[in-house]
Design a protein around this motif. Structure first.
Motif, PDB file in Angstrom:
ATOM      1  N   GLN B 127      47.430  42.498  48.792  1.00 16.88           N
ATOM      2  CA  GLN B 127      47.090  43.337  49.947  1.00 16.88           C
ATOM      3  C   GLN B 127      47.045  42.514  51.238  1.00 16.88           C
ATOM      4  OE1 GLN B 127      46.518  46.765  49.361  1.00 16.88           O
ATOM      5  NE2 GLN B 127      46.645  47.009  51.554  1.00 16.88           N
ATOM      6  N   ASP B 128      46.471  41.308  51.170  1.00 17.78           N
ATOM      7  CA  ASP B 128      46.286  40.502  52.390  1.00 17.78           C
ATOM      8  C   ASP B 128      47.615  40.190  53.077  1.00 17.78           C
ATOM      9  OD1 ASP B 128      47.070  38.821  50.336  1.00 17.78           O
ATOM     10  OD2 ASP B 128      45.578  37.262  50.734  1.00 17.78           O
ATOM     11  N   ILE B 129      48.585  39.709  52.299  1.00 13.12           N
ATOM     12  CA  ILE B 129      49.839  39.280  52.931  1.00 13.12           C
ATOM     13  C   ILE B 129      50.691  40.490  53.318  1.00 13.12           C
ATOM     14  CG2 ILE B 129      51.169  38.939  50.775  1.00 13.12           C
ATOM     15  CD1 ILE B 129      51.239  36.697  53.928  1.00 13.12           C
ATOM     16  N   MET B 130      50.507  41.611  52.586  1.00 19.37           N
ATOM     17  CA  MET B 130      51.254  42.819  52.957  1.00 19.37           C
ATOM     18  C   MET B 130      50.762  43.374  54.301  1.00 19.37           C
ATOM     19  SD  MET B 130      53.646  43.417  50.892  1.00 19.37           S
ATOM     20  CE  MET B 130      54.170  42.507  49.458  1.00 19.37           C
ATOM     21  N   LEU B 131      49.487  43.147  54.598  1.00 19.56           N
ATOM     22  CA  LEU B 131      48.970  43.579  55.911  1.00 19.56           C
ATOM     23  C   LEU B 131      49.706  42.846  57.032  1.00 19.56           C
ATOM     24  CD1 LEU B 131      45.081  43.636  55.353  1.00 19.56           C
ATOM     25  CD2 LEU B 131      46.629  45.576  55.420  1.00 19.56           C
ATOM     26  N   ALA B 132      50.228  41.661  56.714  1.00 16.67           N
ATOM     27  CA  ALA B 132      50.858  40.819  57.739  1.00 16.67           C
ATOM     28  C   ALA B 132      52.373  40.970  57.760  1.00 16.67           C
ATOM     29  CB  ALA B 132      50.494  39.361  57.493  1.00 16.67           C
ATOM     30  N   ARG B 133      52.893  41.994  57.102  1.00 13.91           N
ATOM     31  CA  ARG B 133      54.354  42.029  56.916  1.00 13.91           C
ATOM     32  C   ARG B 133      55.116  42.214  58.224  1.00 13.91           C
ATOM     33  NH1 ARG B 133      55.722  48.157  54.761  1.00 13.91           N
ATOM     34  NH2 ARG B 133      53.954  49.089  55.796  1.00 13.91           N
ATOM     35  N   ASP B 134      54.519  42.807  59.245  1.00 12.95           N
ATOM     36  CA  ASP B 134      55.249  43.053  60.489  1.00 12.95           C
ATOM     37  C   ASP B 134      54.836  42.128  61.628  1.00 12.95           C
ATOM     38  OD1 ASP B 134      56.786  45.018  59.325  1.00 12.95           O
ATOM     39  OD2 ASP B 134      55.324  46.582  59.753  1.00 12.95           O
ATOM     40  N   ALA B 135      54.314  40.949  61.278  1.00 10.81           N
ATOM     41  CA  ALA B 135      53.888  40.004  62.319  1.00 10.81           C
ATOM     42  C   ALA B 135      54.981  39.021  62.686  1.00 10.81           C
ATOM     43  CB  ALA B 135      52.632  39.256  61.866  1.00 10.81           C
ATOM     44  N   GLY B 136      56.145  39.100  62.031  1.00 11.66           N
ATOM     45  CA  GLY B 136      57.273  38.269  62.440  1.00 11.66           C
ATOM     46  C   GLY B 136      57.424  36.962  61.692  1.00 11.66           C
ATOM     47  N   TRP B 137      56.604  36.719  60.663  1.00 15.75           N
ATOM     48  CA  TRP B 137      56.766  35.524  59.830  1.00 15.75           C
ATOM     49  C   TRP B 137      57.776  35.805  58.709  1.00 15.75           C
ATOM     50  CZ3 TRP B 137      53.166  31.051  58.961  1.00 15.75           C
ATOM     51  CH2 TRP B 137      52.301  30.845  60.046  1.00 15.75           C
ATOM     52  N   ILE B 138      58.420  34.747  58.247  1.00 17.27           N
ATOM     53  CA  ILE B 138      59.206  34.831  57.015  1.00 17.27           C
ATOM     54  C   ILE B 138      58.221  34.740  55.853  1.00 17.27           C
ATOM     55  CG2 ILE B 138      60.878  33.586  55.574  1.00 17.27           C
ATOM     56  CD1 ILE B 138      62.301  32.823  58.213  1.00 17.27           C
ATOM     57  N   GLN B 139      58.463  35.556  54.820  1.00 16.65           N
ATOM     58  CA  GLN B 139      57.502  35.633  53.703  1.00 16.65           C
ATOM     59  C   GLN B 139      58.242  35.425  52.377  1.00 16.65           C
ATOM     60  OE1 GLN B 139      55.020  39.265  52.389  1.00 16.65           O
ATOM     61  NE2 GLN B 139      54.424  38.949  54.521  1.00 16.65           N
ATOM     62  N   ILE B 140      57.944  34.317  51.709  1.00 18.26           N
ATOM     63  CA  ILE B 140      58.574  34.009  50.410  1.00 18.26           C
ATOM     64  C   ILE B 140      57.491  34.072  49.327  1.00 18.26           C
ATOM     65  CG2 ILE B 140      59.894  32.298  49.074  1.00 18.26           C
ATOM     66  CD1 ILE B 140      61.477  32.876  51.519  1.00 18.26           C
ATOM     67  N   HIS B 141      57.765  34.804  48.231  1.00 13.51           N
ATOM     68  CA  HIS B 141      56.799  34.937  47.135  1.00 13.51           C
ATOM     69  C   HIS B 141      57.257  34.136  45.919  1.00 13.51           C
ATOM     70  CE1 HIS B 141      54.152  38.179  48.743  1.00 13.51           C
ATOM     71  NE2 HIS B 141      55.171  38.274  49.574  1.00 13.51           N
ATOM     72  N   CYS B 142      56.345  33.349  45.357  1.00 16.04           N
ATOM     73  CA  CYS B 142      56.669  32.453  44.240  1.00 16.04           C
ATOM     74  C   CYS B 142      56.144  33.011  42.920  1.00 16.04           C
ATOM     75  CB  CYS B 142      56.059  31.073  44.464  1.00 16.04           C
ATOM     76  SG  CYS B 142      56.634  30.310  45.978  1.00 16.04           S
ATOM     77  N   ALA B 143      56.767  32.538  41.827  1.00 16.77           N
ATOM     78  CA  ALA B 143      56.339  32.996  40.498  1.00 16.77           C
ATOM     79  C   ALA B 143      55.991  31.845  39.559  1.00 16.77           C
ATOM     80  CB  ALA B 143      57.427  33.874  39.883  1.00 16.77           C
TER      81      ALA B 143
END
Lengths: 91, 397
Positions: B127-143
């Motif tokens: 939830q936390d990082i999804m709140l920031a989805r439109d702030a203009g950062w590149i977002q990479i998710h790791c597994a």
């Protein structure tokens, strides 16, 4: 698409005076018009303009319309009534 | 694939892998404030600093807003910078967060995904990082822990690219990855330095010898021009992320698929879409289901911002039913956020496969093999025309 600014981010090169690209002339709804033949070169308009956009053009004082916001102080202080305010904004 | 380079094999938690990666990237300035479940990153960085292995200016700040503000200053002066945060730390730094992106600063920040209160919690969700989805950062998710380390190294190449110049978040699930100890190959410093050369001095920087002004007051047209350029940079990042994945494989022998990872997806009729650690569990269930003859595959979104439209459309073209697992909630849509994004993509491509959404794993609820199996069973029913609800809350059934 053509861009007005050189950089990707909002940076301003102070040496190139890029700050002038911030074109506030589009706030204006009326524009000063100078009758060159009436201008006595007294420089009152130059001294009173609050935004410093009156320019000494040798034979008369002219207006930098990219900056002028159309307040009308130049027209008010001109002793020769050489400046009149015409309705109409930024060109 | 075997690693082709020298290096050491260690047992590291996700947090330790993140700190180790940051050290290998040799940042000039580090500023971070501890918060569960990220605290270990700050502890590890402090230890590396005390041991003289990390040769950076480490600024001990009183909160996350200051942490990122320090990095904005350092990055504006041309430095390479690193931070890490989570959940309410991200929310607290949010003002600086927007600034960092729109100033186009190549900051790299590890983000440990954690639920957002209330009720009070320190456990995992995205939830936390999804709140920031439109702030203009590149977002990479790791597994995986290895992917965290490798992605941070790739992130600096990406962020500092002159065609991109954007901050990058490397995100990993709190506790499931941050506190999972796993085998991690730590590459040799010399090999990392070859892959990631020293930070080049950018033309736009704070330098007394060449004075520049940052972020002047701008209205309308010129402001719009900067937003447009920001969007272009985001699009440039799409190609670059795939390219860097290939480059990384050449240097280190490991690859993650770039923007997305596909698993047993070639002939899949049922395609599950997931982000982060849940994707690893999904792979195990898909193997079992494949043994039963079910044509099911997985698409793991690695890069959530920018959204990998082209790669995703190719990966989903053959699917007859698409299921999305969301570890977050989209209030107002009453679905998950990833689901809304994917539905928007399918609409743009005039693709109209049935889509189902599964909300699971909020506030540290495990996303188990049983959850995934139930999701796949639901999708099998949909494949045969028996549609259930659009959204299934797997923990409330």
């Amino acid at each position: 698409m053509e861009f007005k600014t050189k950089y990707d981010g909002p940076w301003v090169d102070i040496d190139r005076n890029d700050l002038l690209t911030n074109d506030v002339g589009d706030w204006r709804y009326r524009s000063p018009e100078v009758d060159k033949s009436k201008c006595s070169l007294c420089g009152q308009c130059y001294l009173f303009c609050p935004t410093g956009c009156i320019e000494d053009r040798d034979t008369y004082f002219g207006v930098n319309l990219a900056f002028c916001k159309g307040c009308g102080i130049c027209a008010k202080v001109c002793p020769s009534e050489a400046i009149s305010m015409k309705t109409g904004g930024h060109q | 694939m075997r690693a082709t380079t020298r290096g050491k094999v260690k047992v590291l938690s996700g947090n330790q892998a993140a700190a180790q990666a940051a050290v290998l990237c040799q940042p000039d300035v580090v500023a971070a404030y501890p918060i569960t479940p990220q605290s270990e990153v700050v502890e590890e960085l402090s230890r590396f600093l005390a041991e003289g292995i990390l040769k950076a200016e480490f600024v001990e700040v009183e909160g996350e807003h200051s942490a990122l503000s320090v990095l904005i200053g350092a990055s504006s002066s041309g430095g390479r910078t690193f931070s890490a945060t989570s959940s309410h730390g991200l929310l607290y730094m949010f003002e600086a967060y927007s600034y960092a992106a729109t100033l186009r600063l190549p900051i790299v920040m590890a983000h440990v995904c954690r639920e957002v209160a209330a009720p009070n919690t320190v456990l995992c969700s995205q939830q936390d990082i999804m709140l920031a989805r439109d702030a203009g950062w590149i977002q990479i998710h790791c597994a995986s822990c290895q992917e965290i380390l490798d992605s941070i190294i790739m992130a600096y190449r990406l962020a500092e690219d002159p065609d991109i110049l954007l901050p990058v978040n490397i995100c990993y699930d709190g506790h499931y990855l941050s506190h999972l100890s796993a085998r991690v190959e730590v590459p040799d410093q010399a090999d990392v330095s070859t892959f990631l050369p020293a930070n080049k001095l950018r033309e736009c920087r704070l330098d007394p010898d060449k004075p520049m002004m940052q972020a002047p007051y701008l209205g309308g047209k010129l402001f719009t021009e900067y937003r447009y350029k920001h969007c272009l940079a985001m699009q440039n990042a799409l190609q670059k992320i795939d390219y860097l994945d290939e480059e990384f494989q050449k240097s280190f022998g490991r690859s993650y698929g770039g923007l997305i990872e596909e698993y047993r997806n070639e002939d899949a009729e049922i395609v599950l879409v997931a982000l982060g650690s849940a994707a690893s569990t999904a792979k195990a269930v898909i193997d079992l289901k494949r043994d039963e003859g079910v044509k099911v595959g997985l698409v793991r979104i690695r890069c959530f911002r920018p959204f990998a439209c082209d790669r995703l459309s190719k990966a989903l073209k053959g699917a007859k039913v698409i299921g999305v697992i969301d570890r977050d909630v989209c209030f107002g849509w009453n679905t998950g956020i990833v689901f809304v994004e994917l539905r928007s993509l399918l609409n743009r491509l005039r693709m109209n496969q049935p889509m189902v959404n599964f909300i699971a794993g909020l506030s540290g609820a495990d996303i188990t093999k049983d959850h995934i199996e139930r999701a796949i069973n639901n999708m099998q029913l949909a494949l045969h025309g028996k549609f259930g609800p659009e959204v299934t809350w797997l923990d409330l059934e």
